[in-house]
Design a protein around this motif. Structure first.
Motif, PDB file in Angstrom:
ATOM      1  N   PRO A  53       0.969  -1.375   0.258  1.00 54.18           N
ATOM      2  CA  PRO A  53      -0.110   0.069   0.011  1.00 54.18           C
ATOM      3  C   PRO A  53       1.129   1.671  -0.372  1.00 54.18           C
ATOM      4  CG  PRO A  53      -0.705  -0.487   2.401  1.00 54.18           C
ATOM      5  CD  PRO A  53       1.027  -1.757   1.258  1.00 54.18           C
ATOM      6  N   LEU A  54       1.776   1.154   0.145  1.00 54.98           N
ATOM      7  CA  LEU A  54       2.788   2.267  -0.170  1.00 54.98           C
ATOM      8  C   LEU A  54       3.678   1.647  -0.966  1.00 54.98           C
ATOM      9  CD1 LEU A  54       5.502   2.690   3.076  1.00 54.98           C
ATOM     10  CD2 LEU A  54       4.429   0.125   2.230  1.00 54.98           C
ATOM     11  N   ASN A  55       5.071   2.488  -1.798  1.00 51.42           N
ATOM     12  CA  ASN A  55       4.448   4.275  -1.465  1.00 51.42           C
ATOM     13  C   ASN A  55       4.264   5.093  -2.826  1.00 51.42           C
ATOM     14  OD1 ASN A  55       7.201   3.985  -0.209  1.00 51.42           O
ATOM     15  ND2 ASN A  55       8.251   2.638  -1.744  1.00 51.42           N
ATOM     16  N   SER A  56       2.985   4.676  -3.319  1.00 47.19           N
ATOM     17  CA  SER A  56       2.282   5.079  -3.959  1.00 47.19           C
ATOM     18  C   SER A  56       1.662   5.853  -3.129  1.00 47.19           C
ATOM     19  CB  SER A  56       1.299   4.269  -4.521  1.00 47.19           C
ATOM     20  OG  SER A  56       0.015   3.542  -3.824  1.00 47.19           O
ATOM     21  N   VAL A  57       1.036   7.788  -4.429  1.00 45.22           N
ATOM     22  CA  VAL A  57       0.322   8.417  -3.458  1.00 45.22           C
ATOM     23  C   VAL A  57      -0.971   8.642  -4.252  1.00 45.22           C
ATOM     24  CG1 VAL A  57       0.541  10.637  -2.941  1.00 45.22           C
ATOM     25  CG2 VAL A  57       2.693   9.600  -3.417  1.00 45.22           C
ATOM     26  N   PRO A  58      -1.947   8.290  -4.091  1.00 45.84           N
ATOM     27  CA  PRO A  58      -2.059   8.407  -2.035  1.00 45.84           C
ATOM     28  C   PRO A  58      -1.980   7.097  -1.269  1.00 45.84           C
ATOM     29  CG  PRO A  58      -4.375   7.560  -3.402  1.00 45.84           C
ATOM     30  CD  PRO A  58      -3.044   8.231  -4.537  1.00 45.84           C
ATOM     31  N   PRO A  59      -1.456   6.792  -0.311  1.00 46.25           N
ATOM     32  CA  PRO A  59      -1.117   4.942   0.170  1.00 46.25           C
ATOM     33  C   PRO A  59      -3.008   4.630  -0.612  1.00 46.25           C
ATOM     34  CG  PRO A  59      -1.593   6.724   2.170  1.00 46.25           C
ATOM     35  CD  PRO A  59      -0.917   7.586   0.308  1.00 46.25           C
ATOM     36  N   THR A  60      -2.494   3.513  -0.132  1.00 45.08           N
ATOM     37  CA  THR A  60      -3.841   2.551  -0.456  1.00 45.08           C
ATOM     38  C   THR A  60      -4.665   2.122   1.265  1.00 45.08           C
ATOM     39  OG1 THR A  60      -2.245   0.925  -1.948  1.00 45.08           O
ATOM     40  CG2 THR A  60      -4.610   0.850  -0.880  1.00 45.08           C
ATOM     41  N   GLU A 110       6.070  10.055   4.415  1.00 40.96           N
ATOM     42  CA  GLU A 110       5.552  10.448   5.679  1.00 40.96           C
ATOM     43  C   GLU A 110       4.144  10.221   4.846  1.00 40.96           C
ATOM     44  OE1 GLU A 110       5.915  15.402   4.566  1.00 40.96           O
ATOM     45  OE2 GLU A 110       7.840  14.705   5.651  1.00 40.96           O
ATOM     46  N   GLU A 111       4.222  10.135   4.379  1.00 45.17           N
ATOM     47  CA  GLU A 111       2.387   9.729   3.885  1.00 45.17           C
ATOM     48  C   GLU A 111       1.369   8.317   5.073  1.00 45.17           C
ATOM     49  OE1 GLU A 111       4.018   8.397   0.617  1.00 45.17           O
ATOM     50  OE2 GLU A 111       4.392  10.221   1.149  1.00 45.17           O
ATOM     51  N   PHE A 112       2.325   7.593   5.050  1.00 40.44           N
ATOM     52  CA  PHE A 112       2.057   6.122   5.652  1.00 40.44           C
ATOM     53  C   PHE A 112       3.064   6.429   7.172  1.00 40.44           C
ATOM     54  CE2 PHE A 112       2.007   2.070   5.938  1.00 40.44           C
ATOM     55  CZ  PHE A 112       1.123   1.224   5.390  1.00 40.44           C
TER      56      PHE A 112
END
Length: 450
Positions: A98-105, A166-168
């Protein structure tokens, strides 16, 4: 003329089945294995494939730990290149982290965004993990986890230490226990990056070109302490819990006791922990940097013993690429370089090379890299040459060797810790649901749990 019984029959003098190695004729119809019989059985089909004497038929490999990074960081990898690399390495199913995509899943909306990015662009089948982060595990917000489960994610990835993006965010022990309790309530599974942030914070920071500095910054104790939390939480909640990318052998006695006690715990390790060693990492070679780190040769031997005994359940890639500039190849600074090994395409060959040297069989490798990842993830139709399973196949030449050239890999960037290594076991063909994979014509499907 008699009516054809199957669409395709594949015959092999050597094949790895759930019953071990044997000669087979595999009858396939509508993309599903319908029969596995003796090689010389009479079976009618308009298409056939007879393997050569030096080839072995395997079920397609299942890699349940892949960072595709799309959308948001597609320049790091992406569904098109990641799934082509998988197919080239005999992998027919991946499960995307679920990371390191943006947005995370971490929300249903983000899952829809990721599926839209993948649709029509995948060369193999792709499933998805959800993420458990502070935002969706807080009181009043945990319903998002249940909603993601309902939308077909295979489980929930969590970090016990900072993830690197940072987003996860990572979970505190209290947040982790709350998440595990909630996930267990609806029958889900938690998968855990287990390193203790306090111990990491107290360790000397990594600096410079010497690998030893980086290794000291991620001590065994950090992994061991976090695994203790995972074990005790699984013990108290009964929630299925899976330890990701085990690198330290120091935690093996703890894991052994937990399993003996019936704690619902499974464990994976990765090709790089089984085939590489800290003593052999050159100065400035940041392509070897990953978290947790590649440890000593003695540690590697202990991991192999645990894998051979079944204490470690499976081997998956933790393919975690980035753009070359983030690896800081110009400075070779292990303190600042991105941590992640790109190994999706070469995982089978790397593991088989070392496994064969240590006296293990192809049947062992198939168990570690196909059947068990499928079982743990919940991919019931994958990982076995057996009637009722998807006709996902890999044709390999186990005795053939090839030298890895990172520039020729299907990965988006020509960066590999295995560059220049001569590995045993060449994947000659990959078949997905009874059709040979054409890397230029993506026909993979997006999978949902259940």
């Amino acid at each position: 003329m008699p009516e054809h019984t199957f669409d395709l029959v594949v015959r092999a003098e050597r094949a790895i089945t759930p019953d071990g190695e044997r000669s087979v004729a595999v009858g396939i119809r509508d993309g599903v294995i319908e029969a596995v019989r003796d090689r010389d059985s009479s079976m009618s089909a308009p298409r056939s494939r007879d393997l050569a004497a030096d080839e072995v038929l395997l079920p397609g490999l299942v890699d349940s730990h892949v960072h595709v990074n799309e959308p948001g960081r597609t320049e790091w990898e992406g569904f098109a290149t990641a799934t082509r690399a998988a197919a080239a390495g005999g992998v027919t199913t991946i499960v995307d982290m679920p990371l390191n995509s943006v947005p995370p899943t971490t929300t249903v909306e983000a899952l829809a965004t990721k599926r839209a990015a993948a649709r029509g662009r995948v060369a193999v089948d792709v499933g998805f993990w959800g993420g458990a982060v502070p935002e969706n595990t807080a009181p009043g917000a945990a319903g998002e986890l249940r909603a993601l489960h309902g939308e077909g994610v295979y489980g929930f990835k969590s970090f016990l230490s900072p993830s690197g993006v940072e987003e996860f965010g990572h979970l505190s022990p209290a947040e982790f226990r709350a998440a595990v309790t909630e996930i267990g309530a609806f029958g889900g599974q938690i998968i855990v990056h287990a390193e203790d942030p306090g111990i990491l914070g107290a360790a000397p920071p990594a600096r410079g070109r010497e690998y030893g500095s980086f290794l000291a910054s991620r001590p065994d104790e950090a992994e061991h302490a976090a695994i203790e939390l995972v074990v005790e939480t699984a013990r108290s909640t009964g929630t299925r819990s899976h330890i990701l990318h085990l690198s330290t052998a120091s935690a093996l006695p703890l894991i052994e006791r937990a399993k003996a006690d019936g704690v619902p715990l499974t464990v994976e390790t990765c090709p790089h922990y089984l085939t590489l060693a800290a003593e052999r990492v050159p100065a400035g070679a940041t392509e070897f940097k990953c978290c947790p780190p590649i440890r000593s040769e003695a540690n590697r031997d202990a991991l192999w013993q645990a894998l051979g005994s079944g204490l470690i359940d499976c081997v998956v890639s933790d393919h975690s690429p980035s753009t070359p500039d983030l690896k800081h190849l110009d400075t070779g600074d292990f303190g600042t370089a991105w941590g992640g090994v790109s190994g999706l395409q070469v995982g089978f060959s790397a593991v088989w090379t070392e496994a064969a040297r240590r006296g293990h069989t192809l049947a062992d490798v198939v168990r570690w890299m196909s059947r068990r990842p499928a079982e743990i993830t919940g991919l019931g139709a994958k990982g076995r040459l057996e009637p009722g399973c998807d006709a996902d196949l890999a044709v390999v030449a186990p005795g053939q060797t090839a030298r890895v050239d990172a520039r020729e890999l299907q990965h988006r960037h020509p960066l590999s810790a295995y560059d220049g290594e001569e590995l045993r076991g060449v994947v000659r063909e990959t078949w997905l649901r009874g059709e040979r994979v054409d890397l230029g014509e993506p026909k993979g499907r997006l999978l949902r749990r259940g």
